[in-house]
Motif scaffolding. Structure first.
Motif, PDB file in Angstrom:
ATOM      1  N   MET A  46       0.844  -1.182   0.000  1.00 48.00           N
ATOM      2  CA  MET A  46       0.000   0.000   0.000  1.00 48.00           C
ATOM      3  C   MET A  46       0.882   1.235   0.000  1.00 48.00           C
ATOM      4  O   MET A  46       2.023   1.193   0.458  1.00 48.00           O
ATOM      5  CB  MET A  46      -0.955  -0.038   1.186  1.00 48.00           C
ATOM      6  N   GLN A  47       0.333   2.324  -0.473  1.00 46.64           N
ATOM      7  CA  GLN A  47       1.094   3.571  -0.538  1.00 46.64           C
ATOM      8  C   GLN A  47       0.997   4.324   0.778  1.00 46.64           C
ATOM      9  O   GLN A  47       0.156   4.030   1.630  1.00 46.64           O
ATOM     10  CB  GLN A  47       0.605   4.422  -1.698  1.00 46.64           C
ATOM     11  N   ILE A  48       1.849   5.313   0.933  1.00 47.19           N
ATOM     12  CA  ILE A  48       1.986   6.022   2.197  1.00 47.19           C
ATOM     13  C   ILE A  48       0.683   6.686   2.641  1.00 47.19           C
ATOM     14  O   ILE A  48       0.394   6.738   3.839  1.00 47.19           O
ATOM     15  CB  ILE A  48       3.147   7.036   2.128  1.00 47.19           C
ATOM     16  N   SER A  49      -0.124   7.158   1.708  1.00 49.17           N
ATOM     17  CA  SER A  49      -1.382   7.818   2.095  1.00 49.17           C
ATOM     18  C   SER A  49      -2.334   6.838   2.767  1.00 49.17           C
ATOM     19  O   SER A  49      -3.004   7.187   3.742  1.00 49.17           O
ATOM     20  CB  SER A  49      -2.049   8.476   0.892  1.00 49.17           C
ATOM     21  N   GLU A  50      -2.388   5.610   2.290  1.00 51.88           N
ATOM     22  CA  GLU A  50      -3.232   4.593   2.918  1.00 51.88           C
ATOM     23  C   GLU A  50      -2.679   4.218   4.291  1.00 51.88           C
ATOM     24  O   GLU A  50      -3.431   4.038   5.252  1.00 51.88           O
ATOM     25  CB  GLU A  50      -3.342   3.348   2.033  1.00 51.88           C
ATOM     26  N   VAL A  51      -1.362   4.118   4.384  1.00 58.99           N
ATOM     27  CA  VAL A  51      -0.731   3.806   5.667  1.00 58.99           C
ATOM     28  C   VAL A  51      -1.022   4.918   6.669  1.00 58.99           C
ATOM     29  O   VAL A  51      -1.339   4.659   7.833  1.00 58.99           O
ATOM     30  CB  VAL A  51       0.790   3.595   5.493  1.00 58.99           C
ATOM     31  N   ALA A  82      -3.596   6.903   6.759  1.00 57.21           N
ATOM     32  CA  ALA A  82      -4.993   6.801   7.171  1.00 57.21           C
ATOM     33  C   ALA A  82      -5.182   5.656   8.169  1.00 57.21           C
ATOM     34  O   ALA A  82      -5.881   5.807   9.174  1.00 57.21           O
ATOM     35  CB  ALA A  82      -5.887   6.595   5.949  1.00 57.21           C
ATOM     36  N   ARG A  83      -4.547   4.538   7.918  1.00 57.27           N
ATOM     37  CA  ARG A  83      -4.714   3.374   8.792  1.00 57.27           C
ATOM     38  C   ARG A  83      -4.046   3.556  10.144  1.00 57.27           C
ATOM     39  O   ARG A  83      -4.524   3.044  11.141  1.00 57.27           O
ATOM     40  CB  ARG A  83      -4.181   2.126   8.098  1.00 57.27           C
ATOM     41  N   THR A  84      -2.923   4.250  10.170  1.00 60.66           N
ATOM     42  CA  THR A  84      -2.177   4.393  11.423  1.00 60.66           C
ATOM     43  C   THR A  84      -2.496   5.692  12.166  1.00 60.66           C
ATOM     44  O   THR A  84      -2.068   5.879  13.296  1.00 60.66           O
ATOM     45  CB  THR A  84      -0.658   4.359  11.173  1.00 60.66           C
ATOM     46  N   GLU A  85      -3.229   6.586  11.498  1.00 57.87           N
ATOM     47  CA  GLU A  85      -3.553   7.902  12.050  1.00 57.87           C
ATOM     48  C   GLU A  85      -2.278   8.712  12.316  1.00 57.87           C
ATOM     49  O   GLU A  85      -2.189   9.475  13.265  1.00 57.87           O
ATOM     50  CB  GLU A  85      -4.402   7.785  13.320  1.00 57.87           C
ATOM     51  N   LEU A  86      -1.296   8.522  11.459  1.00 58.14           N
ATOM     52  CA  LEU A  86      -0.063   9.302  11.484  1.00 58.14           C
ATOM     53  C   LEU A  86      -0.018  10.168  10.238  1.00 58.14           C
ATOM     54  O   LEU A  86      -0.557   9.788   9.194  1.00 58.14           O
ATOM     55  CB  LEU A  86       1.171   8.381  11.506  1.00 58.14           C
ATOM     56  N   SER A  87       0.627  11.313  10.347  1.00 61.80           N
ATOM     57  CA  SER A  87       0.737  12.174   9.177  1.00 61.80           C
ATOM     58  C   SER A  87       1.792  11.626   8.213  1.00 61.80           C
ATOM     59  O   SER A  87       2.665  10.844   8.611  1.00 61.80           O
ATOM     60  CB  SER A  87       1.117  13.599   9.594  1.00 61.80           C
ATOM     61  N   LEU A  88       1.706  12.054   6.962  1.00 60.45           N
ATOM     62  CA  LEU A  88       2.721  11.668   5.978  1.00 60.45           C
ATOM     63  C   LEU A  88       4.096  12.126   6.454  1.00 60.45           C
ATOM     64  O   LEU A  88       5.086  11.393   6.328  1.00 60.45           O
ATOM     65  CB  LEU A  88       2.411  12.287   4.613  1.00 60.45           C
TER      66      LEU A  88
END
Length: 126
Positions: free
Chosen positions: A1-6, A8-14
């Motif tokens: 998965m790409q960083i944007s999905e990660v 969203a899933r982890t509730e961490l900013s890019l």
């Protein structure tokens, strides 16, 4: 998965995820042909551990140390003495986390008492 999905899933900013990559805590498992970071479920799990440690005041070095210990345990068969040492390291982090949780509970109770005091002052009966 790409960083944007990660993110969203982890509730961490890019930005935070990139920072953790720069510090060596979590590195993407691969890159796409276009150079985009690609992450696996294991990468997301690592980021989740880091996200949970952060509010408890653990340093990046401590996060790295815990991830190293869990990685080594998960890697497979280890001599009994090495396994025991790794488990003891993890127990130390568990004790530290429990201590920090208790401190946070105390702070929360004080904050709730303060908010109740303010509410009482604002009530019509005052």
């Amino acid at each position: 998965m790409q960083i944007s999905e990660v993110a969203a899933r982890t509730e961490l900013s890019l930005r935070t995820i990139r920072h953790y990559e720069e510090t060596g805590l979590v590195t993407p498992s691969a890159r796409s042909q276009g150079g985009f970071r690609l992450y696996t479920e294991a990468d997301v799990a690592r980021l989740t551990v880091v996200r949970r440690m952060k509010p408890l005041g653990f340093t990046l070095d401590q996060m790295r140390d815990l991830l190293d210990a869990t990685d080594r345990l998960d890697a497979g068969e280890l001599p009994a003495s090495e396994r025991a040492a790794l488990l003891e390291r993890i127990r130390g982090y568990e004790r530290d986390a429990t201590e920090q949780v208790e401190k946070l509970r105390t702070q929360l109770a004080r904050a709730e008492e303060f908010a109740a005091t303010l509410r009482a002052r604002l009530s019509p009966a005052s």
